[in-house]
Design a protein around this motif. Structure first.
Motif, short mmCIF file in Angstrom:
data_model
loop_
_atom_site.label_atom_id
_atom_site.label_comp_id
_atom_site.label_asym_id
_atom_site.label_seq_id
_atom_site.Cartn_x
_atom_site.Cartn_y
_atom_site.Cartn_z
N ASP A 206 40.88 28.02 82.00
CA ASP A 206 41.13 27.51 83.34
C ASP A 206 42.58 27.75 83.71
OD1 ASP A 206 42.50 25.67 81.80
OD2 ASP A 206 41.04 24.06 82.12
N GLU A 207 42.98 27.21 84.86
CA GLU A 207 44.35 27.45 85.32
C GLU A 207 45.38 26.85 84.36
OE1 GLU A 207 47.19 26.71 89.25
OE2 GLU A 207 45.08 26.10 89.27
N GLY A 208 45.10 25.68 83.80
CA GLY A 208 46.03 25.07 82.86
C GLY A 208 46.23 25.93 81.63
N THR A 209 45.14 26.49 81.13
CA THR A 209 45.24 27.39 79.98
C THR A 209 46.09 28.61 80.33
OG1 THR A 209 43.03 26.73 79.25
CG2 THR A 209 43.90 28.78 78.36
N ALA A 210 45.87 29.16 81.51
CA ALA A 210 46.63 30.34 81.93
C ALA A 210 48.12 30.02 82.05
CB ALA A 210 46.09 30.83 83.27
N VAL A 211 48.45 28.88 82.60
CA VAL A 211 49.86 28.49 82.75
C VAL A 211 50.51 28.30 81.39
CG1 VAL A 211 51.37 26.62 83.52
CG2 VAL A 211 49.62 27.54 85.05
N ARG A 212 49.82 27.64 80.47
CA ARG A 212 50.39 27.43 79.13
C ARG A 212 50.61 28.75 78.40
NH1 ARG A 212 46.76 23.14 79.28
NH2 ARG A 212 45.18 24.31 78.09
N ALA A 213 49.69 29.69 78.56
CA ALA A 213 49.85 30.99 77.91
C ALA A 213 51.08 31.72 78.45
CB ALA A 213 48.59 31.83 78.14
N ALA A 214 51.27 31.65 79.77
CA ALA A 214 52.45 32.28 80.36
C ALA A 214 53.73 31.63 79.89
CB ALA A 214 52.35 32.21 81.89
N ASP A 215 53.74 30.30 79.85
CA ASP A 215 54.95 29.58 79.45
C ASP A 215 55.28 29.82 77.98
OD1 ASP A 215 55.07 28.65 82.02
OD2 ASP A 215 54.54 26.58 81.53
N ALA A 216 54.27 29.93 77.13
CA ALA A 216 54.52 30.19 75.71
C ALA A 216 55.13 31.58 75.52
CB ALA A 216 53.21 30.08 74.92
N ALA A 217 54.61 32.57 76.23
CA ALA A 217 55.17 33.91 76.14
C ALA A 217 56.60 33.94 76.65
CB ALA A 217 54.30 34.90 76.92
N LEU A 218 56.86 33.21 77.73
CA LEU A 218 58.20 33.16 78.29
C LEU A 218 59.18 32.51 77.32
CD1 LEU A 218 60.22 33.53 80.57
CD2 LEU A 218 59.36 31.41 81.59
N ALA A 219 58.77 31.42 76.68
CA ALA A 219 59.65 30.75 75.72
C ALA A 219 59.99 31.68 74.56
CB ALA A 219 58.97 29.48 75.19
N ALA A 220 59.01 32.42 74.09
CA ALA A 220 59.26 33.36 73.01
C ALA A 220 60.20 34.48 73.46
CB ALA A 220 57.95 33.95 72.50
N ALA A 221 60.00 34.97 74.67
CA ALA A 221 60.84 36.03 75.19
C ALA A 221 62.29 35.55 75.35
CB ALA A 221 60.29 36.54 76.52
N ARG A 222 62.47 34.34 75.86
CA ARG A 222 63.82 33.80 76.03
C ARG A 222 64.53 33.61 74.69
NH1 ARG A 222 62.57 29.30 80.79
NH2 ARG A 222 63.05 30.68 82.55
N ALA A 223 63.73 33.35 73.65
CA ALA A 223 64.31 33.18 72.32
C ALA A 223 64.62 34.51 71.64
CB ALA A 223 63.37 32.36 71.45
N GLY A 224 64.30 35.61 72.28
CA GLY A 224 64.60 36.91 71.72
C GLY A 224 63.54 37.48 70.82
N ALA A 225 62.32 36.91 70.87
CA ALA A 225 61.25 37.36 69.97
C ALA A 225 60.81 38.79 70.23
CB ALA A 225 60.06 36.41 70.08
N PHE A 226 61.07 39.32 71.44
CA PHE A 226 60.57 40.65 71.78
C PHE A 226 61.68 41.69 71.95
CE2 PHE A 226 57.62 37.47 73.61
CZ PHE A 226 56.56 37.70 72.77
N VAL A 227 62.83 41.39 71.40
CA VAL A 227 63.95 42.35 71.47
C VAL A 227 63.83 43.31 70.30
CG1 VAL A 227 66.44 42.63 71.36
CG2 VAL A 227 65.44 40.71 72.64
#
Length: 210
Positions: free
Chosen positions: A189-210
């Motif tokens: 649902d929409e909540g699941t979609a939002v959490r997935a986006a936020d989790a990816a963003l948190a990882a990206a901000r932490a440098g996980a994808f550099v």
């Protein structure tokens, strides 16, 4: 497959290696593609047949047999045509909003009765057939490339670290939705979609994808 793969009226695809966008071959291919999507939506991959597609498309059965051979060939070619179609990429002005719109778009697509049925049918075909799996891989790789500017713009704005792998961020944002849809069977649902986006963003901000 998802990411808007199944526009009800898509642009006609040219025959590989040819430039005949308005030719009879291109029109036949598009008619067969649309018929394939409708048959997948109504009957799933198990009910997809050359005979059913030929009848719906108004094309002789022998023509479909000769060109597409079987249900897997029909599914693969539908994906190949969809790969060339443009896809609206979110641009909200900030990466959190863009990623949330992206994952929400995927969730809404799968929750649509027709489009969700088509996508599930194509995934089922890819599990069983190497040709369809290749086409699905190419289709999704293309969608990841189209969505990459969401992350690239964020890097330019200083929202994410330099050197962030844009396509990997997109894959990570979408992956939890596919897990629920095709592995665990949990609702998306929409909540699941939002959490997935936020989790990816948190990882990206932490440098996980550099």
């Amino acid at each position: 497959m998802t990411y808007g793969a199944h526009a009800r009226q898509g642009a006609s695809g040219a025959e590989p290696g040819r430039s005949r966008p308005g030719g009879r071959t291109a029109r036949t291919r598009e008619a067969v593609r649309q018929a394939t999507l409708e048959e997948l939506a109504r009957h799933g991959f198990d009910g997809l047949t050359v005979e059913g597609v030929a009848s719906r498309a108004g094309v002789h059965r022998a023509t479909v047999h000769r060109r597409w051979r079987n249900a897997a060939g029909l599914a693969a070619d539908a994906l190949d045509l969809a790969s060339d179609e443009p896809w609206p990429v979110p641009d909200t002005g900030e990466v959190r909003g863009d990623l949330r719109e992206l994952t929400t778009m995927v969730a809404e697509h799968f929750n649509d009765p027709r489009d969700g049925a088509v996508s599930r049918g194509i995934v089922a075909a890819a599990v069983r057939d190497a040709e369809t799996a290749r086409a699905l891989h190419g289709f999704l790789a293309g969608r990841h490339r189209q969505a990459a500017p969401v992350v690239e713009r964020a890097v330019e704005r200083g929202e994410l670290p330099e050197g962030t792998d844009a396509e990997e961020v997109v894959r990570t944002a979408i992956a939890p939705l596919y897990y629920r849809l095709f592995i665990s069977g949990e609702p998306v649902d929409e909540g699941t979609a939002v959490r997935a986006a936020d989790a990816a963003l948190a990882a990206a901000r932490a440098g996980a994808f550099v």
